[in-house]
Design a protein around this motif. Structure first.
Motif, PDB file in Angstrom:
ATOM      1  N   THR A 257      10.808 -28.774   4.515  1.00 46.11           N
ATOM      2  CA  THR A 257      11.304 -29.040   5.862  1.00 46.11           C
ATOM      3  C   THR A 257      10.795 -30.392   6.337  1.00 46.11           C
ATOM      4  O   THR A 257       9.731 -30.864   5.930  1.00 46.11           O
ATOM      5  CB  THR A 257      10.822 -27.959   6.853  1.00 46.11           C
ATOM      6  OG1 THR A 257       9.426 -27.787   6.654  1.00 46.11           O
ATOM      7  CG2 THR A 257      11.567 -26.665   6.667  1.00 46.11           C
ATOM      8  N   LEU A 258      11.574 -31.006   7.206  1.00 45.43           N
ATOM      9  CA  LEU A 258      11.235 -32.317   7.732  1.00 45.43           C
ATOM     10  C   LEU A 258      10.117 -32.188   8.776  1.00 45.43           C
ATOM     11  O   LEU A 258      10.211 -31.371   9.692  1.00 45.43           O
ATOM     12  CB  LEU A 258      12.479 -32.941   8.377  1.00 45.43           C
ATOM     13  CG  LEU A 258      12.294 -34.370   8.848  1.00 45.43           C
ATOM     14  CD1 LEU A 258      12.441 -35.322   7.684  1.00 45.43           C
ATOM     15  CD2 LEU A 258      13.293 -34.687   9.933  1.00 45.43           C
ATOM     16  N   VAL A 259       9.051 -32.960   8.593  1.00 44.58           N
ATOM     17  CA  VAL A 259       7.989 -32.988   9.598  1.00 44.58           C
ATOM     18  C   VAL A 259       7.848 -34.436  10.043  1.00 44.58           C
ATOM     19  O   VAL A 259       7.463 -35.285   9.255  1.00 44.58           O
ATOM     20  CB  VAL A 259       6.647 -32.497   9.018  1.00 44.58           C
ATOM     21  CG1 VAL A 259       5.575 -32.504  10.096  1.00 44.58           C
ATOM     22  CG2 VAL A 259       6.793 -31.122   8.420  1.00 44.58           C
ATOM     23  N   SER A 260       8.196 -34.707  11.307  1.00 48.53           N
ATOM     24  CA  SER A 260       8.200 -36.110  11.732  1.00 48.53           C
ATOM     25  C   SER A 260       6.767 -36.587  11.979  1.00 48.53           C
ATOM     26  O   SER A 260       5.841 -35.785  12.138  1.00 48.53           O
ATOM     27  CB  SER A 260       9.039 -36.285  12.992  1.00 48.53           C
ATOM     28  OG  SER A 260       8.300 -35.808  14.085  1.00 48.53           O
ATOM     29  N   GLU A 261       6.601 -37.906  12.008  1.00 40.27           N
ATOM     30  CA  GLU A 261       5.275 -38.508  12.105  1.00 40.27           C
ATOM     31  C   GLU A 261       4.498 -38.027  13.329  1.00 40.27           C
ATOM     32  O   GLU A 261       3.281 -37.984  13.323  1.00 40.27           O
ATOM     33  CB  GLU A 261       5.388 -40.041  12.137  1.00 40.27           C
ATOM     34  CG  GLU A 261       5.642 -40.687  10.788  1.00 40.27           C
ATOM     35  CD  GLU A 261       7.124 -40.703  10.426  1.00 40.27           C
ATOM     36  OE1 GLU A 261       7.916 -40.060  11.139  1.00 40.27           O
ATOM     37  OE2 GLU A 261       7.484 -41.364   9.434  1.00 40.27           O
ATOM     38  N   GLN A 262       5.236 -37.686  14.386  1.00 41.46           N
ATOM     39  CA  GLN A 262       4.549 -37.240  15.606  1.00 41.46           C
ATOM     40  C   GLN A 262       3.732 -35.973  15.371  1.00 41.46           C
ATOM     41  O   GLN A 262       2.776 -35.697  16.087  1.00 41.46           O
ATOM     42  CB  GLN A 262       5.571 -36.982  16.724  1.00 41.46           C
ATOM     43  CG  GLN A 262       5.922 -38.214  17.526  1.00 41.46           C
ATOM     44  CD  GLN A 262       4.703 -38.844  18.209  1.00 41.46           C
ATOM     45  OE1 GLN A 262       3.827 -38.145  18.706  1.00 41.46           O
ATOM     46  NE2 GLN A 262       4.634 -40.176  18.184  1.00 41.46           N
ATOM     47  N   ASN A 263       4.133 -35.193  14.352  1.00 42.86           N
ATOM     48  CA  ASN A 263       3.415 -33.952  14.104  1.00 42.86           C
ATOM     49  C   ASN A 263       2.348 -34.075  13.016  1.00 42.86           C
ATOM     50  O   ASN A 263       1.704 -33.100  12.682  1.00 42.86           O
ATOM     51  CB  ASN A 263       4.402 -32.850  13.719  1.00 42.86           C
ATOM     52  CG  ASN A 263       5.233 -32.440  14.903  1.00 42.86           C
ATOM     53  OD1 ASN A 263       4.760 -32.461  16.035  1.00 42.86           O
ATOM     54  ND2 ASN A 263       6.487 -32.109  14.663  1.00 42.86           N
ATOM     55  N   TRP A 264       2.199 -35.276  12.449  1.00 47.56           N
ATOM     56  CA  TRP A 264       1.121 -35.451  11.487  1.00 47.56           C
ATOM     57  C   TRP A 264      -0.184 -35.470  12.259  1.00 47.56           C
ATOM     58  O   TRP A 264      -0.240 -35.899  13.413  1.00 47.56           O
ATOM     59  CB  TRP A 264       1.268 -36.780  10.741  1.00 47.56           C
ATOM     60  CG  TRP A 264       2.513 -36.882   9.920  1.00 47.56           C
ATOM     61  CD1 TRP A 264       3.538 -35.989   9.867  1.00 47.56           C
ATOM     62  CD2 TRP A 264       2.863 -37.958   9.058  1.00 47.56           C
ATOM     63  NE1 TRP A 264       4.511 -36.439   9.023  1.00 47.56           N
ATOM     64  CE2 TRP A 264       4.124 -37.647   8.511  1.00 47.56           C
ATOM     65  CE3 TRP A 264       2.241 -39.144   8.686  1.00 47.56           C
ATOM     66  CZ2 TRP A 264       4.767 -38.491   7.618  1.00 47.56           C
ATOM     67  CZ3 TRP A 264       2.890 -39.986   7.800  1.00 47.56           C
ATOM     68  CH2 TRP A 264       4.144 -39.652   7.262  1.00 47.56           C
ATOM     69  N   GLY A 265      -1.222 -35.009  11.606  1.00 45.05           N
ATOM     70  CA  GLY A 265      -2.470 -35.033  12.358  1.00 45.05           C
ATOM     71  C   GLY A 265      -3.688 -34.728  11.505  1.00 45.05           C
ATOM     72  O   GLY A 265      -3.602 -34.556  10.286  1.00 45.05           O
ATOM     73  N   GLY A 266      -4.812 -34.696  12.184  1.00 44.38           N
ATOM     74  CA  GLY A 266      -6.062 -34.327  11.543  1.00 44.38           C
ATOM     75  C   GLY A 266      -6.546 -35.334  10.523  1.00 44.38           C
ATOM     76  O   GLY A 266      -6.251 -36.529  10.608  1.00 44.38           O
ATOM     77  N   LEU A 267      -7.264 -34.834   9.524  1.00 49.72           N
ATOM     78  CA  LEU A 267      -7.854 -35.700   8.517  1.00 49.72           C
ATOM     79  C   LEU A 267      -6.796 -36.493   7.763  1.00 49.72           C
ATOM     80  O   LEU A 267      -6.979 -37.670   7.464  1.00 49.72           O
ATOM     81  CB  LEU A 267      -8.686 -34.853   7.545  1.00 49.72           C
ATOM     82  CG  LEU A 267      -9.430 -35.625   6.477  1.00 49.72           C
ATOM     83  CD1 LEU A 267     -10.425 -36.580   7.101  1.00 49.72           C
ATOM     84  CD2 LEU A 267     -10.127 -34.683   5.509  1.00 49.72           C
ATOM     85  N   SER A 268      -5.660 -35.838   7.443  1.00 52.33           N
ATOM     86  CA  SER A 268      -4.612 -36.540   6.690  1.00 52.33           C
ATOM     87  C   SER A 268      -4.171 -37.783   7.437  1.00 52.33           C
ATOM     88  O   SER A 268      -3.969 -38.839   6.842  1.00 52.33           O
ATOM     89  CB  SER A 268      -3.386 -35.644   6.491  1.00 52.33           C
ATOM     90  OG  SER A 268      -3.785 -34.362   6.177  1.00 52.33           O
ATOM     91  N   LEU A 269      -4.019 -37.657   8.751  1.00 49.70           N
ATOM     92  CA  LEU A 269      -3.553 -38.797   9.529  1.00 49.70           C
ATOM     93  C   LEU A 269      -4.616 -39.901   9.544  1.00 49.70           C
ATOM     94  O   LEU A 269      -4.307 -41.078   9.335  1.00 49.70           O
ATOM     95  CB  LEU A 269      -3.228 -38.358  10.959  1.00 49.70           C
ATOM     96  CG  LEU A 269      -2.661 -39.467  11.837  1.00 49.70           C
ATOM     97  CD1 LEU A 269      -1.319 -39.944  11.303  1.00 49.70           C
ATOM     98  CD2 LEU A 269      -2.516 -38.998  13.278  1.00 49.70           C
ATOM     99  N   THR A 270      -5.855 -39.515   9.760  1.00 49.70           N
ATOM    100  CA  THR A 270      -6.940 -40.492   9.773  1.00 49.70           C
ATOM    101  C   THR A 270      -6.967 -41.278   8.467  1.00 49.70           C
ATOM    102  O   THR A 270      -7.025 -42.513   8.459  1.00 49.70           O
ATOM    103  CB  THR A 270      -8.287 -39.775   9.977  1.00 49.70           C
ATOM    104  OG1 THR A 270      -8.302 -39.194  11.279  1.00 49.70           O
ATOM    105  CG2 THR A 270      -9.449 -40.738   9.852  1.00 49.70           C
ATOM    106  N   ILE A 271      -6.892 -40.544   7.364  1.00 49.56           N
ATOM    107  CA  ILE A 271      -6.969 -41.215   6.070  1.00 49.56           C
ATOM    108  C   ILE A 271      -5.741 -42.070   5.814  1.00 49.56           C
ATOM    109  O   ILE A 271      -5.831 -43.181   5.285  1.00 49.56           O
ATOM    110  CB  ILE A 271      -7.175 -40.173   4.963  1.00 49.56           C
ATOM    111  CG1 ILE A 271      -8.599 -39.635   5.092  1.00 49.56           C
ATOM    112  CG2 ILE A 271      -6.955 -40.759   3.595  1.00 49.56           C
ATOM    113  CD1 ILE A 271      -8.953 -38.622   4.065  1.00 49.56           C
TER     114      ILE A 271
END
Ligand SMILES: Nc1ncnc2c1ncn2[C@@H]1O[C@H](COP(=O)(O)OP(=O)(O)OP(=O)(O)O)[C@@H](O)[C@H]1O
Ligand SMILES: [Mg+2]
Lengths: 356, 248
Positions: free
Chosen positions: A140-154
Motif C-alpha cells: 500500500t502507498l504510504v506518503s512521506e507525511q506518514n513516515w516517522g520515527g527512527l526510519s525518518l531520522t536516519i
C-alpha cells in the motif's frame, strides 16, 4: 639472554598515581564514593526496581521507585516507526535496516571508490524508498507525511550527508577558484548561509519556497527540507574541506601538475584524499552535529524520533513516563553517534599507520 | 625557423610577480641531450626560470618553445609540454598517501593511459635503476630523504620525459645522502637525457654539464662550458659568486 622490560606492577602504579599524598588519597576516595553512589542509584532505578512488563504497568509510578521500562515495551513501535501504518511497519523496519547497512558497508575500505560507493547508495536508497513509499506489488502507498520515527531520522541524515558532501566539495573548490568573482561569490553565499540559524533555513524551504517556485519544482515538503538542510551542511563542510586543502603544501599540486595531470585528476587523486585526511576529525564532528540536529525537523511538522518519543508518552496512560522514553531515545542517539565517533577514531589510526 | 635540435628555446622572456620584475630578457637555446647547470645567488630567479619551462609559473613577455611546442595559453600545448618534461623538486613532493609504487604509476596510468601492469613493470625497472626496488610497497614517510628524492626522480622518469628539470634536488638533503642522488643524476646524464639542473653542486657541474649558466637579479649574466666557467669567469659578479661558494 634477552630481557624484557615489564614496567612497574599494577599496584605500584595505582598507588603512585592515586594515593601518593594525603590530599590525593582523600580526593581519590571521595570521588570513588561519589561514583559508586551514582552507579548504585542508577542501577537501583534503572534495573533493580524497574518495571519491565506492560502487564505490571499499574505498579509504575506508585512508589516502586524504579524506572517504568514497560512504556518502551508497549510503545517502541511508535518510537521507531512514528505514524507509519501499524500492519506495514515491517517495511519501515527493513527500510531502516537497509540504510544502516548501506552506511555500515560504505565504511568498509573495499567500497571506497566513486563507482562502488555510488552503486551502493543508489541501491540502498532505492530499497528504502520503495519499501517506505510502496504503491506497487501490493504494497500500500504510504506518503512521506506518514513516515516517522527512527526510519525518518536516519533517512534525513543519510540524504543530507549524501547530497551535502558532494555539494560541499564543489563549494570548497569554487571558493578556491582562480577566478576572483567566482571565489568571492561563493564566499558570500557560504558565509551568508552559515550566519543563518538552521531553523530559519528549514522554515524557508518548507514554507516559503512553495510560494516562490513553479508548481512542478516544489516536490514534497520532506525533500525540500532535506535540500535546505543539505545546503546548510554543505556550507559548513565546505569550509572544513577548504581548511583541509589549504593545509596541504603547495608542492603537492605542483608535483601533480608537473606530471601532466589534469585539474580533475589532481583534485580527485592528490588534493581531496589528503584534504579529507586532514579534515577527518572536523568532518566526523560535523556529521555528529548533523545527526543530532535532525531533531529540528519536528518543528516543520515531521515525526522524527524525538517527536515520536514525545507521542509515546503523550497520552493519559503513559504521561508519567517521559524520563524513561527520553532515556531510550537518548540511548538510540548515543548508539549512532558513538559508532560514528569510534569509526572516526579507527580511520585516524588507520591513516596514521599509513603515513608514518 | 625553430631549430629541430632545440629542446628548449626561450626568447626575450620576461616574468613579473605583480610589479616585481623576476626575470628580465631571458634568451636561452638548449639543444637536445644538452646538460645545463644553472647557478646564482638566492633570489636570482633560478627556480622561477625552470618553473616557467613547464608552466608552473606563467611568463608575461617573450616566448618559450619546448620540443617545438609553443608555451602559450593553449591548454593542450601546456599539457603536451608537461608530458614531455619531468621535474624534481627540492622538497621531493612525493604523494604521502600513496606507496612508492603508486606514486610512480599514477601519472602514467592517468595521463599516458598506460595499463596498470605495464606501468608497474616500468616503475619497477626505474626503481631498480635508482637502486630502491625493495622500497616499492613503502610509503614516502618511511624513507630517508635521499631515498625519497630517488623515488621522485623515478616517478618523473616513469612519464618517459624527453627533458628533466631539477630544482636544487640535493639542497634539502643531509650531506651523506647527497651523493646517492647525484649518482643517479650522473647516470641519467650519461644516458643522454636533456637535463636542466639548478644546483650548487659544482663537482656535478664540472663532471656532467655541457654549459653552466650564472644568473643574478633575474638576468642571465654569463654562460660557458664548465672548465671555462670555473677557471676563467668573465663577469665580476660571477667571480664574486664563485669566490663565495668555492670558499676562496
Ligand atoms: N610567488 C611569488 N610571488 C612573488 N615573488 C616571488 C614569488 N616567487 C618568487 N618570487 C621572487 O622572485 C625572485 C626569484 O625567486 P626564485 O625562487 O626564482 O629565486 P631562486 O634563484 O630560485 O632562489 P633560491 O636559491 O633561494 O631558491 C625572488 O626575489 C623572490 O622573492
Ligand atoms: Mg629556488
Amino acid at each position: 639472554m634477552a630481557q624484557t622490560y615489564s614496567g612497574p606492577g599494577v599496584f605500584k602504579r595505582i598507588r603512585d598515581d592515586y594515593f601518593s599524598t594525603r590530599l590525593n588519597t582523600v580526593v581519590t576516595l571521595g570521588f570513588a564514593a561519589f561514583v559508586i553512589w551514582v552507579v548504585w542509584s542508577l542501577f537501583g532505578w534503572g534495573i533493580q526496581q524497574a518495571i519491565w512488563s506492560p502487564a505490571d504497568k499499574d505498579h509504575c509510578g506508585h512508589g516502586s521507585g524504579g524506572a517504568c521500562w514497560a512504556v518502551i515495551a508497549a510503545r517502541w513501535r511508535l518510537i521507531f516507526f512514528g505514524l507509519f501504518p501499524f500492519e506495514e511497519q515491517w517495511r519501515s523496519g527493513i527500510a531502516c535496516a537497509a540504510i544502516v547497512l548501506t552506511g555500515g558497508l560504505s565504511c568498509v575500505p573495499w567500497f571506497w571508490s566513486a563507482r562502488r560507493l555510488s552503486a551502493l547508495w543508489i541501491i540502498g536508497f532505492a530499497v528504502f524508498y520503495c519499501l517506505m513509499r510502496g504503491g506497487f506489488f501490493g504494497l500500500t502507498l504510504v506518503s512521506e507525511q506518514n513516515w516517522g520515527g527512527l526510519s525518518l531520522t536516519i533517512f534525513i541524515f543519510a540524504s543530507v550527508t549524501l547530497i551535502g558532501m558532494p555539494l560541499a566539495i564543489v563549494f570548497a573548490l569554487l571558493r578556491q577558484s582562480r577566478l576572483p568573482w567566482i571565489a568571492r561569490t561563493m564566499g558570500v553565499v557560504i558565509d551568508t548561509i552559515r550566519s543563518l540559524p538552521l531553523l530559519s533555513i528549514l522554515f524557508t524551504f518548507a514554507i516559503v519556497i512553495p510560494f516562490v517556485l513553479p508548481g512542478w519544482m516544489i516536490g514534497d515538503k520532506l525533500y525540500r527540507v532535506i535540500v535546505g538542510y543539505a545546503l546548510f551542511f554543505a556550507c559548513y563542510q565546505a569550509e572544513i574541506i577548504r581548511g583541509g586543502i589549504q593545509s596541504l603544501p603547495a608542492g603537492q599540486d605542483e608535483a601533480a601538475m608537473a606530471l601532466g595531470m589534469s585539474y580533475w585528476n589532481r583534485i580527485s587523486y592528490i588534493i581531496l584524499p589528503q584534504a579529507f585526511r586532514n579534515a577527518l576529525p572536523a568532518t566526523i564532528n560535523q556529521l555528529v552535529i548533523t545527526f543530532k540536529e535532525t531533531s529540528l525537523v519536528v518543528i516543520i511538522g515531521f515525526f522524527e524520533i524525538l517527536a515520536s518519543g514525545n507521542a509515546a508518552y503523550g497520552n493519559a496512560e503513559w504521561n508519567f513516563a517521559h524520563v524513561e522514553v527520553y532515556c531510550f531515545v537518548g540511548l538510540i542517539y548515543f548508539t549512532f553517534v558513538f559508532a560514528l565517533s569510534r569509526y572516526g577514531a579507527y580511520l585516524e589510526r588507520r591513516m596514521a599507520v599509513v603515513e608514518r | 625557423m625553430t631549430n629541430s635540435q632545440s629542446a628548449v628555446r626561450i626568447s626575450d622572456m620576461d616574468k613579473y610577480y605583480g610589479t616585481f620584475h623576476a626575470l628580465k630578457g631571458i634568451n636561452l637555446d638548449i639543444a637536445k641531450g644538452e646538460k645545463i647547470v644553472i647557478c646564482g645567488p638566492s633570489g636570482s630567479g633560478k627556480s622561477t626560470l625552470i618553473r616557467c619551462i613547464n608552466r608552473l609559473e606563467e611568463h608575461q613577455v617573450g616566448s618559450i618553445n619546448v620540443l617545438g611546442t609553443e608555451l602559450d595559453d593553449n591548454l593542450d600545448n601546456i599539457d603536451e609540454i608537461r608530458r614531455e618534461t619531468g621535474m624534481v623538486f627540492q622538497h621531493f613532493n612525493l604523494f604521502p598517501h600513496m606507496t612508492v609504487l603508486e606514486n610512480c604509476i599514477l601519472a602514467p596510468m592517468l595521463v599516458r593511459k598506460q595499463e596498470r601492469h605495464l606501468a608497474e613493470r616500468d616503475a619497477m625497472e626505474l626503481l631498480t635503476k635508482v637502486k630502491i626496488p625493495e622500497q616499492a610497497e613503502k610509503y614516502p614517510g618511511q624513507l630517508s630523504g635521499g631515498q625519497q628524492q630517488r623515488v621522485a626522480i623515478a616517478r618523473a622518469l616513469c612519464m618517459k620525459p624527453a627533458i628533466m628539470l631539477f630544482d636544487e634536488p640535493t639542497s634539502a638533503l643531509d650531506p651523506e645522502m647527497i651523493s646517492e642522488v647525484l649518482d643517479v643524476m650522473v647516470g641519467l646524464a650519461h644516458e643522454g637525457m636533456t637535463m636542466i639542473c639548478v644546483t650548487h653542486e659544482m663537482g656535478f657541474a664540472r663532471q656532467v654539464a655541457d654549459r653552466v649558466i650564472f644568473m643574478d637579479g633575474g638576468e642571465v649574466i654569463e654562460q660557458a662550458p664548465p672548465d671555462q666557467f670555473f677557471d676563467n669567469p668573465q663577469h665580476e659578479r660571477t667571480q664574486a659568486f664563485l669566490g663565495q661558494i668555492l670558499g676562496h
